[in-house]
Structures are given as structure tokens and as C-alpha cells.
Design a protein around this motif. Structure first.
Motif, PDB file in Angstrom:
ATOM      1  N   LEU A   1       1.084  -1.156   0.111  1.00  0.00           N
ATOM      2  CA  LEU A   1      -0.121   0.108   0.078  1.00  0.00           C
ATOM      3  C   LEU A   1       0.858   1.167  -0.135  1.00  0.00           C
ATOM      4  O   LEU A   1       1.599   1.270   0.998  1.00  0.00           O
ATOM      5  CB  LEU A   1      -0.910   0.119   1.425  1.00  0.00           C
ATOM      6  N   ASN A   2       0.975   1.998  -1.079  1.00  0.00           N
ATOM      7  CA  ASN A   2       1.640   3.276  -1.272  1.00  0.00           C
ATOM      8  C   ASN A   2       0.727   4.446  -1.304  1.00  0.00           C
ATOM      9  O   ASN A   2       1.109   5.532  -1.742  1.00  0.00           O
ATOM     10  CB  ASN A   2       2.539   3.157  -2.657  1.00  0.00           C
ATOM     11  N   VAL A   3      -0.329   4.331  -0.478  1.00  0.00           N
ATOM     12  CA  VAL A   3      -1.239   5.467  -0.326  1.00  0.00           C
ATOM     13  C   VAL A   3      -1.879   5.571   1.135  1.00  0.00           C
ATOM     14  O   VAL A   3      -1.879   4.234   1.778  1.00  0.00           O
ATOM     15  CB  VAL A   3      -2.267   5.455  -1.336  1.00  0.00           C
ATOM     16  N   THR A   4      -2.156   6.517   1.814  1.00  0.00           N
ATOM     17  CA  THR A   4      -2.821   6.612   3.040  1.00  0.00           C
ATOM     18  C   THR A   4      -4.265   6.593   2.634  1.00  0.00           C
ATOM     19  O   THR A   4      -4.740   7.580   2.006  1.00  0.00           O
ATOM     20  CB  THR A   4      -2.390   7.787   3.799  1.00  0.00           C
ATOM     21  N   LEU A   5      -5.091   5.666   3.204  1.00  0.00           N
ATOM     22  CA  LEU A   5      -6.250   5.478   3.015  1.00  0.00           C
ATOM     23  C   LEU A   5      -7.003   6.229   3.904  1.00  0.00           C
ATOM     24  O   LEU A   5      -6.806   6.343   5.101  1.00  0.00           O
ATOM     25  CB  LEU A   5      -6.684   4.064   3.026  1.00  0.00           C
ATOM     26  N   PRO A   6      -8.419   6.908   3.328  1.00  0.00           N
ATOM     27  CA  PRO A   6      -9.217   7.488   4.242  1.00  0.00           C
ATOM     28  C   PRO A   6     -10.025   6.524   5.280  1.00  0.00           C
ATOM     29  O   PRO A   6     -10.107   5.426   5.076  1.00  0.00           O
ATOM     30  CB  PRO A   6     -10.343   7.988   3.302  1.00  0.00           C
ATOM     31  N   ALA A   7     -10.413   7.050   6.493  1.00  0.00           N
ATOM     32  CA  ALA A   7     -10.753   6.093   7.319  1.00  0.00           C
ATOM     33  C   ALA A   7     -11.975   5.094   6.906  1.00  0.00           C
ATOM     34  O   ALA A   7     -11.707   4.013   7.451  1.00  0.00           O
ATOM     35  CB  ALA A   7     -11.297   7.110   8.757  1.00  0.00           C
ATOM     36  N   PRO A   8     -12.992   5.838   6.418  1.00  0.00           N
ATOM     37  CA  PRO A   8     -13.907   4.866   5.909  1.00  0.00           C
ATOM     38  C   PRO A   8     -13.558   3.594   4.953  1.00  0.00           C
ATOM     39  O   PRO A   8     -13.980   2.629   5.024  1.00  0.00           O
ATOM     40  CB  PRO A   8     -15.008   5.844   5.158  1.00  0.00           C
ATOM     41  N   ILE A   9     -12.618   4.007   4.135  1.00  0.00           N
ATOM     42  CA  ILE A   9     -12.149   3.137   3.039  1.00  0.00           C
ATOM     43  C   ILE A   9     -11.177   2.057   3.873  1.00  0.00           C
ATOM     44  O   ILE A   9     -11.318   0.891   3.854  1.00  0.00           O
ATOM     45  CB  ILE A   9     -11.221   3.640   2.136  1.00  0.00           C
ATOM     46  N   ALA A  10     -10.394   2.537   4.754  1.00  0.00           N
ATOM     47  CA  ALA A  10      -9.740   1.457   5.519  1.00  0.00           C
ATOM     48  C   ALA A  10     -10.409   0.624   6.516  1.00  0.00           C
ATOM     49  O   ALA A  10      -9.988  -0.512   6.746  1.00  0.00           O
ATOM     50  CB  ALA A  10      -8.379   2.177   6.482  1.00  0.00           C
ATOM     51  N   HIS A  11     -11.307   1.253   6.911  1.00  0.00           N
ATOM     52  CA  HIS A  11     -12.480   0.278   7.848  1.00  0.00           C
ATOM     53  C   HIS A  11     -12.961  -0.754   6.886  1.00  0.00           C
ATOM     54  O   HIS A  11     -13.123  -1.949   7.273  1.00  0.00           O
ATOM     55  CB  HIS A  11     -13.363   1.117   8.427  1.00  0.00           C
ATOM     56  N   ALA A  12     -13.466  -0.166   5.877  1.00  0.00           N
ATOM     57  CA  ALA A  12     -14.121  -1.260   4.894  1.00  0.00           C
ATOM     58  C   ALA A  12     -13.284  -2.402   4.272  1.00  0.00           C
ATOM     59  O   ALA A  12     -13.685  -3.587   4.241  1.00  0.00           O
ATOM     60  CB  ALA A  12     -14.533  -0.335   3.574  1.00  0.00           C
ATOM     61  N   VAL A  13     -12.065  -1.989   4.078  1.00  0.00           N
ATOM     62  CA  VAL A  13     -10.903  -2.951   3.578  1.00  0.00           C
ATOM     63  C   VAL A  13     -10.642  -4.017   4.812  1.00  0.00           C
ATOM     64  O   VAL A  13     -10.805  -5.286   4.343  1.00  0.00           O
ATOM     65  CB  VAL A  13      -9.548  -2.334   3.262  1.00  0.00           C
ATOM     66  N   TYR A  14     -10.561  -3.526   5.955  1.00  0.00           N
ATOM     67  CA  TYR A  14     -10.392  -4.352   7.238  1.00  0.00           C
ATOM     68  C   TYR A  14     -11.649  -5.665   7.332  1.00  0.00           C
ATOM     69  O   TYR A  14     -11.347  -6.596   7.367  1.00  0.00           O
ATOM     70  CB  TYR A  14     -10.296  -3.700   8.249  1.00  0.00           C
ATOM     71  N   CYS A  15     -12.996  -4.828   7.014  1.00  0.00           N
ATOM     72  CA  CYS A  15     -13.977  -5.709   7.195  1.00  0.00           C
ATOM     73  C   CYS A  15     -14.287  -6.716   6.042  1.00  0.00           C
ATOM     74  O   CYS A  15     -14.652  -7.845   6.135  1.00  0.00           O
ATOM     75  CB  CYS A  15     -15.263  -4.804   7.416  1.00  0.00           C
ATOM     76  N   ILE A  16     -13.916  -6.247   4.877  1.00  0.00           N
ATOM     77  CA  ILE A  16     -13.922  -7.054   3.669  1.00  0.00           C
ATOM     78  C   ILE A  16     -13.105  -8.378   3.849  1.00  0.00           C
ATOM     79  O   ILE A  16     -13.394  -9.548   3.562  1.00  0.00           O
ATOM     80  CB  ILE A  16     -13.585  -6.455   2.382  1.00  0.00           C
ATOM     81  N   VAL A  17     -11.867  -8.179   4.391  1.00  0.00           N
ATOM     82  CA  VAL A  17     -10.843  -9.069   4.456  1.00  0.00           C
ATOM     83  C   VAL A  17     -11.233 -10.092   5.578  1.00  0.00           C
ATOM     84  O   VAL A  17     -11.332 -11.456   5.519  1.00  0.00           O
ATOM     85  CB  VAL A  17      -9.444  -8.780   4.915  1.00  0.00           C
ATOM     86  N   GLN A  18     -11.727  -9.586   6.680  1.00  0.00           N
ATOM     87  CA  GLN A  18     -12.118 -10.148   7.950  1.00  0.00           C
ATOM     88  C   GLN A  18     -13.332 -11.067   7.443  1.00  0.00           C
ATOM     89  O   GLN A  18     -13.439 -12.390   7.727  1.00  0.00           O
ATOM     90  CB  GLN A  18     -12.725  -9.202   8.874  1.00  0.00           C
ATOM     91  N   GLU A  19     -14.329 -10.644   6.847  1.00  0.00           N
ATOM     92  CA  GLU A  19     -15.405 -11.319   6.487  1.00  0.00           C
ATOM     93  C   GLU A  19     -15.314 -12.561   5.462  1.00  0.00           C
ATOM     94  O   GLU A  19     -15.541 -13.663   5.542  1.00  0.00           O
ATOM     95  CB  GLU A  19     -16.509 -10.645   5.894  1.00  0.00           C
ATOM     96  N   THR A  20     -14.340 -11.972   4.425  1.00  0.00           N
ATOM     97  CA  THR A  20     -13.827 -12.979   3.338  1.00  0.00           C
ATOM     98  C   THR A  20     -13.135 -14.483   4.549  1.00  0.00           C
ATOM     99  O   THR A  20     -13.419 -15.539   3.974  1.00  0.00           O
ATOM    100  CB  THR A  20     -12.778 -12.629   2.558  1.00  0.00           C
ATOM    101  N   LEU A  21     -12.302 -14.002   5.391  1.00  0.00           N
ATOM    102  CA  LEU A  21     -11.423 -15.294   6.001  1.00  0.00           C
ATOM    103  C   LEU A  21     -12.526 -15.981   6.893  1.00  0.00           C
ATOM    104  O   LEU A  21     -12.340 -17.414   6.778  1.00  0.00           O
ATOM    105  CB  LEU A  21     -10.515 -14.537   7.065  1.00  0.00           C
ATOM    106  N   THR A  22     -13.616 -15.184   7.448  1.00  0.00           N
ATOM    107  CA  THR A  22     -14.788 -16.066   8.095  1.00  0.00           C
ATOM    108  C   THR A  22     -15.561 -17.040   7.349  1.00  0.00           C
ATOM    109  O   THR A  22     -15.570 -17.966   7.526  1.00  0.00           O
ATOM    110  CB  THR A  22     -15.568 -15.014   8.678  1.00  0.00           C
ATOM    111  N   ASN A  23     -15.784 -16.575   6.053  1.00  0.00           N
ATOM    112  CA  ASN A  23     -16.548 -17.325   5.095  1.00  0.00           C
ATOM    113  C   ASN A  23     -15.656 -18.402   4.769  1.00  0.00           C
ATOM    114  O   ASN A  23     -16.238 -19.777   4.306  1.00  0.00           O
ATOM    115  CB  ASN A  23     -17.140 -16.655   3.953  1.00  0.00           C
TER     116      ASN A  23
END
Length: 412
Positions: free
Chosen positions: A301-323
Motif C-alpha cells: 500500500l503506497n497510499v494513506t487510505l481515508p478512514a471509511p475505506i480503511a475500515h471497509a478494507v479491514y471488514c472485507i478481508v475479515q468477512e472473507t476469511l470467516t467465510n
């Protein structure tokens, strides 16, 4: 047997009371002139008074709906005035014809109003011609010029009066229509505002549901894994149970923190003190330790992500691993994050069983939540799965876009 066609009788009151009062003042003025004539002639002009009273009563209720009824109403008014003129009261004609024109403005559209005004003006000219024929021989020669000037001025004033009356009525009716349209637009706007409020409430509920499912659901799933492992080891080797129970306790504490966070703020972001790379690395490592599934992480990651996008990225990876743990029966998972100033790409693949021979995907809340998050941020979601060959989820999210700015409050 055919029944005779009936005329629907519908009436309305004068929409502008002050115009009705103006009509009454004009009729009262005509009545006062009739009284003066009565004193002069020593005879009560009963017919003229009845004509004035009838015209006043007709102004209380105006016909509505049937065009034929409106025409009959107007014809009755003009006939009464014409009959009164034949009886000799020519001096009251201008005021009475003005009353007819005022009422016609509430009965007809613009062409009909001008037609009534033109017809009344022609009748007025006809009466003026008859008046001139009867009075010219009585006017001395030296007053002839003054008489004609007075007659022409009176005619012009009457024509101007008709024009101004129609213009005034048109302005009043236009203002009334605009107020009605404005009131309807205001009600429609209130309806849209209510719909927007309900939509915002629904979006907020979905956001809270996603947050609870992603954070609390992930923690409880991992906790269940640890407890199942502890139960199996308790039956065979009790000395190895303690690490699993300690991990289960930590997961239980994490679940409680997520519950408090959702209840208190409903907008708390995951690991706000960490960078997104550190948070994802910790998430992947916890997944590996908790499930025993081999994992790898590639983060660039060569960019600082806005908080909503960072949170969404975390949740997407989290839910994918759970599935993957719940459904894939995989032994290996690869996670990749690649970012640039315009876009961040997420790729999570496994070597599990895919989605079965039918090729259909599960329609659980997990994948639905991922799709909703991606759509709210204006991104793209792609799921590739083959029977027996695992599956791969690809997500692309724009970093800087108007869609992201609008959806920050929604994506949470």
C-alpha cells in the motif's frame, strides 16, 4: 328506453372575497342611482331593483364543471343587463358589464374571458349608439363638441376598465395557481424528505448489521473454533488445553468490546490506532493461529487510505476469511493488498471446495455485506469459483472519488 341526459349542477364560491365585495359596491351604487331616479320620477323602479338583486344573488355561487352551464349563467347575466338597458337605465351599464367580466374570469380560460369582454364591449357600443340617437337632437349646437368628447372618453374609459379588470383577475388567478403548486411541491418535498429519512434509517441499520456481523461474528466464529479444539484436546490430552482456552478467553473479551463499541458509538472503526497494513497482518495471523489454516499476506500500500475505506478494507478481508473457514474447507489462503493513489485492490484466494457442482454461490449475509460495502464505495466486486478448485474474491475500491465522499457515512 333512454333517459334524458342531465346537466351536472356544480357550483363554487367566489375565490376572492374582496372581488365579491367590489361587485356588491358596484351594485349598491347602481341601486342608489335607481333610488335617485325614483325620487325624480315619483315611481319605484321595481324591475330595476329586482335585476340588481338577482345579479347580486348570482354572484354568491358560480357554476363549475359544465361549460354549457357556465355559458347559460353568463348569458343570463348579460340578458338581465340588456333588459335593464331597454328600460332606460343606460348610465349603469359600464359597472354592470364590469361585474359580468369579473365573474367570467373565474368561469373561463383566457380566450373565453376576452370573448366575454369583447362581446360586452360591443353591447356597450350598441347601447351608446342608441343613446346618441335619442339624445343628440336635445343637445344644443354649442355643446355638441363637448358632448362627443365626453362620449368618446367614456367609451375609452370603459374599454380600459375591461382590460384592467381582466389583467387583474389573471394576475390573481396566476398567483393562486402558483401558491397551489408551491403547496403541492412543499408536500411532495416533505414526502421525499420522509422517504430519504426512512432510507437513511434503513442504510444505518444495514451498516450496523454489517459491523456486528463482521466484527462480532468473526470473533464468535474464532471463539467457537478454539472451544471445539479445547473440547477435543480435553478428551485426549488435557495438558494442551490451556493455550486454546486462553485464546478463547481473549476472543470472548474481543467480542464483548465489539458489542460495547456497537452499542455506544455505532461508528467506531477497527483498530484506529493501527495502520491498515498492521491491522490486516494481525487479522491474518489471528486467523492462522485460530484455525490452523496456512495463510500468506502480501501488502503493498503506497497510499494513506481515508478512514471509511480503511475500515471497509479491514471488514472485507475479515468477512472473507470467516467465510473461507465456514464453507471452503481450505488448507491454504492467500491475501493480497495492492494500493495506488487512485485505487486499492484486494485479492483473497483459497484452495477449498468452491461452491459445488451447480456453480451457484452462497447467498449468505457475509457475501451480501461485502457486496454492499463495495457498492457503497463505488467499487467493483468479482467472485471466481470452480467446483473442487477453491475460489478467489477480487475487490477494487477507488480511493478518491465523489462516490466515496458521499458514502462515507453509509459505509461506516
Amino acid at each position: 328506453m333512454r333517459l334524458p341526459m342531465r346537466l351536472p349542477l356544480k357550483f363554487q364560491s367566489n375565490p376572492f372575497p374582496f372581488l365579491l365585495y367590489t361587485e356588491w359596491v358596484l351594485l349598491a351604487s347602481c341601486g342608489s342611482l335607481a333610488i335617485v331616479e325614483a325620487f325624480k320620477e315619483q315611481e319605484i323602479p321595481l324591475q330595476h331593483i329586482l335585476i340588481l338583486l338577482t345579479l347580486g344573488v348570482l354572484g354568491l355561487r358560480l357554476p363549475a364543471g359544465s361549460r354549457l352551464l357556465k355559458l347559460l349563467y353568463t348569458a343570463l347575466e348579460i340578458s338581465l343587463i340588456f333588459y335593464g338597458a331597454l328600460l332606460g337605465y343606460l348610465h349603469i351599464l359600464p359597472m354592470l358589464y364590469l361585474i359580468v367580466v369579473i365573474r367570467s374570469c373565474f368561469l373561463f380560460k383566457a380566450p373565453g374571458r376576452w370573448t366575454v369582454a369583447g362581446f360586452t364591449f360591443l353591447l356597450y357600443l350598441l347601447h351608446q349608439v342608441n343613446y346618441v340617437r335619442s339624445i343628440t337632437r336635445l343637445v344644443p349646437v354649442e355643446y355638441q363638441q363637448r358632448f362627443w368628447m365626453h362620449l368618446i372618453a367614456e367609451t375609452l374609459m370603459f374599454g380600459l376598465g375591461l382590460f384592467l379588470v381582466i389583467k387583474l383577475a389573471n394576475a390573481l388567478l396566476t398567483e393562486r395557481d402558483l401558491r397551489t403548486d408551491l403547496l403541492m411541491a412543499h408536500k411532495q418535498l416533505q414526502h421525499y424528505a420522509q422517504q430519504d429519512k426512512e432510507l437513511a434509517t434503513l442504510q444505518e441499520r444495514n451498516r450496523i448489521a454489517r459491523n456486528i456481523h463482521d466484527s462480532l461474528g468473526h470473533a464468535l466464529t474464532a471463539l467457537n473454533v478454539q472451544l471445539q479444539a479445547a473440547i477435543e484436546l480435553w478428551r485426549h490430552d488435557r495438558n494442551r488445553v490451556e493455550p486454546f482456552l486462553e485464546q478463547a478467553q481473549r476472543l470472548g473479551q474481543t467480542a464483548m468490546q465489539e458489542v460495547r463499541k456497537s452499542v455506544s458509538t455505532l461508528r467506531e472503526e477497527t483498530h484506529p490506532e493501527q495502520s491498515i497494513t498492521e491491522a490486516i497482518a494481525e487479522l491474518v495471523e489471528d486467523f492462522r493461529q485460530g484455525t490452523g489454516i496456512e495463510t500468506s499476506l502480501e501488502a503493498n500500500l503506497n497510499v494513506t487510505l481515508p478512514a471509511p475505506i480503511a475500515h471497509a478494507v479491514y471488514c472485507i478481508v475479515q468477512e472473507t476469511l470467516t467465510n473461507i473457514y465456514k464453507h471452503a474447507e481450505a488448507t491454504r489462503v492467500d491475501v493480497s493488498l495492492v494500493g495506488c493513489p487512485e485505487k486499492i485492490a484486494i485479492r483473497v484466494s483459497d484452495n477449498g471446495c468452491g461452491f459445488g457442482q451447480s456453480g451457484s454461490t452462497s447467498n449468505g449475509f457475509g457475501l451480501q455485506g461485502i457486496q454492499e460495502r463495495v457498492a457503497a464505495l463505488g467499487g467493483q466486486f468479482d467472485l471466481v469459483a470452480e467446483s473442487g478448485g477453491g475460489c478467489c474474491i477480487r475487490v477494487g475500491i477507488p480511493v478518491c472519488s465523489a462516490t466515496v465522499v458521499r458514502s462515507m457515512a453509509i459505509s461506516g
